[in-house]
Design a protein around this motif. Structure first.
Motif, short mmCIF file in Angstrom:
data_model
loop_
_atom_site.label_atom_id
_atom_site.label_comp_id
_atom_site.label_asym_id
_atom_site.label_seq_id
_atom_site.Cartn_x
_atom_site.Cartn_y
_atom_site.Cartn_z
N LEU A 183 -12.52 -15.15 -8.05
CA LEU A 183 -13.40 -15.23 -6.88
C LEU A 183 -12.75 -14.55 -5.67
O LEU A 183 -11.63 -14.89 -5.28
N LEU A 184 -13.48 -13.61 -5.08
CA LEU A 184 -13.04 -12.96 -3.84
C LEU A 184 -13.48 -13.84 -2.68
O LEU A 184 -14.67 -14.15 -2.56
N ALA A 200 -19.78 -21.80 -4.25
CA ALA A 200 -19.60 -20.77 -5.29
C ALA A 200 -18.81 -21.34 -6.47
O ALA A 200 -19.19 -21.17 -7.63
N VAL A 201 -17.73 -22.05 -6.15
CA VAL A 201 -16.90 -22.63 -7.21
C VAL A 201 -17.71 -23.65 -8.01
O VAL A 201 -17.67 -23.69 -9.25
N ASP A 210 -14.34 -20.82 -15.61
CA ASP A 210 -13.15 -21.18 -14.83
C ASP A 210 -13.06 -20.21 -13.65
O ASP A 210 -13.37 -19.01 -13.81
N VAL A 211 -12.64 -20.72 -12.49
CA VAL A 211 -12.58 -19.87 -11.30
C VAL A 211 -11.14 -19.73 -10.84
O VAL A 211 -10.46 -20.72 -10.56
N ILE A 212 -10.68 -18.49 -10.78
CA ILE A 212 -9.32 -18.19 -10.33
C ILE A 212 -9.42 -17.63 -8.90
O ILE A 212 -10.24 -16.75 -8.64
#
Ligand code: SF4
Ligand code: SF4
Length: 407
Positions: A183-184, A200-201, A210-212
């Protein structure tokens, strides 16, 4: 952003030679529509830059002003019969003007801090919150200090309540995993709207990803590239690319939540996964068993230039939100620029305000309660323009925040 400085003039001449001077772009250019001067049109700017590149024209104050007053909205590109890559030409042109200009331009001080290391952004907005709580902003306003430090206009754009926390860089895990995304966070969203990033997450993990969030991610370089600081933009791109390549996880996509940065991220090469707008990603990966709650809201859906002209998906927010049962959507801002345009709202206050007022005048505030826009700059601009008209009852958010309410 890839500009070879040794051939900058040749590149400008090559791109400018694609213009057949038909003038179709004049009908859609916001600055030409206001000023009615050829030099304030796409065709005029192209000819000016070509003349500078051929050393037929020197860089004076008036020429710089015409090039600076371009919004980079790319509306001209949508009607051009020969597909002149105007944005690319403008970036090359502004880089050339910087090279030829003895008095170097610079980003506004506040933008320099905003696009610097995350530490400085956090420090700045921590100080802003403290001053706001202690009443020091009001005192500074009375003493004229805000005007002195050129902060008066900026403060009118900032949300009244900025959350004291930022989004945590820790990985966020989906329960039923389909993949991983990076994610930016964006320079502005990270400090002004951590709630949008949390939405967003929440959505991405609910969708099974999964969100990095790499802690060291930096500015995409959009403001620098558009202001003619190409070397800095390239340095930022190299740093982000190396950081993203070093991520151990296999990534399905790199997700952006701010459309204003889209065209710059798209110029990056060698990224480990494609850059995808979050709205598009959620639509593409829509879970088959997802049932949304109804929202009986009347929502004005803004179409940012960066989404319309940069990403070529002007109806994306509408398509996403139309999935929510009972929601009433009204589109606006799909033919012109709202005047936010990166740091344009600070550099060109009069034109910016005029365009902002024109944009909000296209819809009746009485019929809506919410306004959504996928670009944070546009959201701040629209909220400020409505507040200037005495309307501060509307709620402004990213389209995904509305979707998050229905999930
Ligand atoms: S529409 Fe394209 S070809 Fe025509 S004047 Fe504008 S930039 Fe040139
Ligand atoms: S980018 Fe926008 S403001 Fe600039 S010349 Fe094109 S239409 Fe006009």
């Amino acid at each position: 952003m890839n500009v070879d400085s040794t051939t900058l003039e040749q590149q400008i001449n090559h791109l400018a030679s694609q213009c057949v001077r038909c003038g179709l772009c004049l009908t859609v250019c916001p600055t030409y529509q206001i000023n009615r001067v050829e030099a304030e049109s796409p065709r005029g700017r192209i000819q000016l830059l070509a003349a500078v590149a051929k050393s037929e024209l020197s860089v004076d104050v008036s020429l710089k002003q015409h090039i600076t007053q371009c919004l980079s909205c790319r509306q001209c590109e949508t009607v051009c019969p020969t597909n002149v890559p105007y944005e690319q030409l403008l970036i090359h042109g502004r880089t050339l003007l910087q090279q030829k200009n003895s008095k170097k331009a610079h980003l506004p001080f506040i933008m320099t801090i905003m696009t610097a290391h995350a530490y400085w952004r956090r420090w700045l907005f921590g100080a802003y919150r403290a001053c706001s709580k202690l009443g020091l902003l009001t005192l500074s306003h009375r003493l004229g200090l805000l005007r002195l430090f050129k902060l008066k206009r900026l403060l009118r754009y900032l949300p009244r309540n900025i959350a004291p926390t930022f989004i945590n860089a820790a990985p966020y895990y989906a329960q039923a995993k389909r993949g991983s995304v990076l994610l930016l966070t964006g320079c502005s969203s990270a400090v002004l709207e951590p709630h949008t990033l949390r939405d967003a997450v929440r959505l991405l993990t609910a969708w099974g990803y999964d969100v990095i969030i790499p802690k060291e991610q930096g500015c995409c370089g959009a403001l620098h590239a558009h202001a003619g600081f190409n070397a800095k933009a390239q340095a930022l791109a190299a740093k982000n690319t190396a950081l993203f390549q070093a991520q151990p996880q296999k990534l399905n996509a790199i997700i952006q939540v701010t459309t204003g940065c889209a065209s710059t991220w798209q110029t990056y090469t060698h990224l480990p996964a494609p850059i995808v707008d979050i709205q598009q990603f959620l639509l593409d990966q829509w879970p088959s068993d997802l049932a949304l709650k109804s929202l009986t809201l009347s929502v004005a859906v803004h179409s940012p230039c960066s989404q319309r002209n940069g990403m070529g998906s002007g109806t994306l927010s509408m398509t996403l939100l139309s999935k929510i049962p009972q929601i009433h959507l009204i589109g606006f801002g799909d033919t012109t620029c709202c005047g936010a345009a990166g740091d344009y709202f600070l550099k060109q206050p009069q034109l910016s305000d005029q365009l902002g007022q024109q944009t909000i005048n296209t819809i009746a505030a009485a019929t809506i309660t919410e306004v959504v826009s996928a670009n944070i700059g546009c959201r701040l601009q629209l909220a400020k323009q409505w507040a200037d008209q005495g309307i501060d009852t509307l709620h402004f958010c990213h389209p995904i925040s509305l979707l998050a309410r229905a999930v």
